[in-house]
Design a protein around this motif. Sequence first.
Motif: not given
Length: 337
Positions: A252-262, A277-278, A299-313
């Motif tokens: 999963w990518l968890v991006p800051h939600q400022a603009n869908l195009r970004i 992408v969340m 998205w919590e109930d779809r997250l699995k132990k060991g998932d590699n997640i990238v947060l970005a802002a």
Amino acid sequence: MSKRRAAITGVHGWAPDYILTNKELEKMVDTTDEWITTRTGIKERHILKGEGKGTSDIGTEAVKGLLKKTGTSPDEIDLLICATVTPDMAYPATANIISDKVGIKNAFSFDINAACSGFLYSLVTASQFIETGKYKKVIVVGADKMSAVVDYTDRTTCVLFGDAGGAVLLEPSEDGYGIIDSRLYTDGSGRVHLHQKAGGSVKPASHETVDNREHFVYQEGQAVFKFAVTKMADVSVEIMERNNLTSDDIAWLVPHQANLRIIESTARRMGLDKSKVMINIQKYGNTTNGTIPMCLYEWEDRLKKGDNIVLAAFGGGFTWGSIYLKWAYDGDKFAKK
Ligand code: ACO
């Protein structure tokens, strides 16, 4: 046993009931649902109504829910950090007020202001206290009542923002889960493009500042867009390269939600399919520090132990950053408690 890391062991989010739609905004300023949707991806946003209600009320709901679902007593919390740009008041910190409202008494707490990157800055700050072994249970809250600083006569900003927040519990993990790596950046010269002109020490509140509508978000949208679209993608690719992650490795990518195009541009640069992408900007708009924890919560109930997640802002400051973490639990264990 691997290095001690700070792992997220629970997340909870909260948004107020009142929904401000694009249609309603059409009646307030010279805009259209079509313009807002195609330029930003936003359809509606939640607004906190009510005399005397502030960011701490959003944070308090999120933290109360977090404590309940994780079975944590307020007495067990060592530290609470609140990321916000809309504190209840200049001081004390909103973190102190949230702690008081939820009954956290044996902890210290403070706010971090890094605009839309504040939740990432706060997570990284909090993680240091866990990695050193100093503390065992730390809460990070990201919450903003953006409606308090949005000028509802300015069509270039009032369509963008909403109110919401979320909170995560961080605990030590020695099994390879938790925050693995982070990159955070600041470029203060970007302040000219995004700031609030009055109400600080440079220009304290006066009749004149109020008359000039200087207590609201001032944003040069295009200039900010150019930086945001480049920097959020750059830092996300950087975190992938530093950790030898391919797009297949990322759940999963968890991006800051400022603009869908970004968001879409960042995902493209990372080689990620949109299904990874969340995206909930259509429902909440930009809730500043609330966006990333709200995504994790939804998205919590779809997250699995060991998932590699990238947060970005990316946010005002300018500030930007990215975090790579390994998710520490099967999210469906809470099943929306
Ligand atoms: N409805 C209709 N027309 C509008 C609206 C609106 N709500 N807002 C602006 N316009 C007009 C402008 O006046 C302009 O008209 P003109 O060409 O006649 O001058 C035209 O639309 C284009 O305006 P732009 O500003 O160029 O529009 P753009 O495509 O750049 O979209 C937006 C604006 C959505 C603000 C975009 O620039 C953006 O997303 N910027 C980045 C925001 C961001 O990431 N902020 C950082 C986080 S926020 C924080 O940290 C607090």
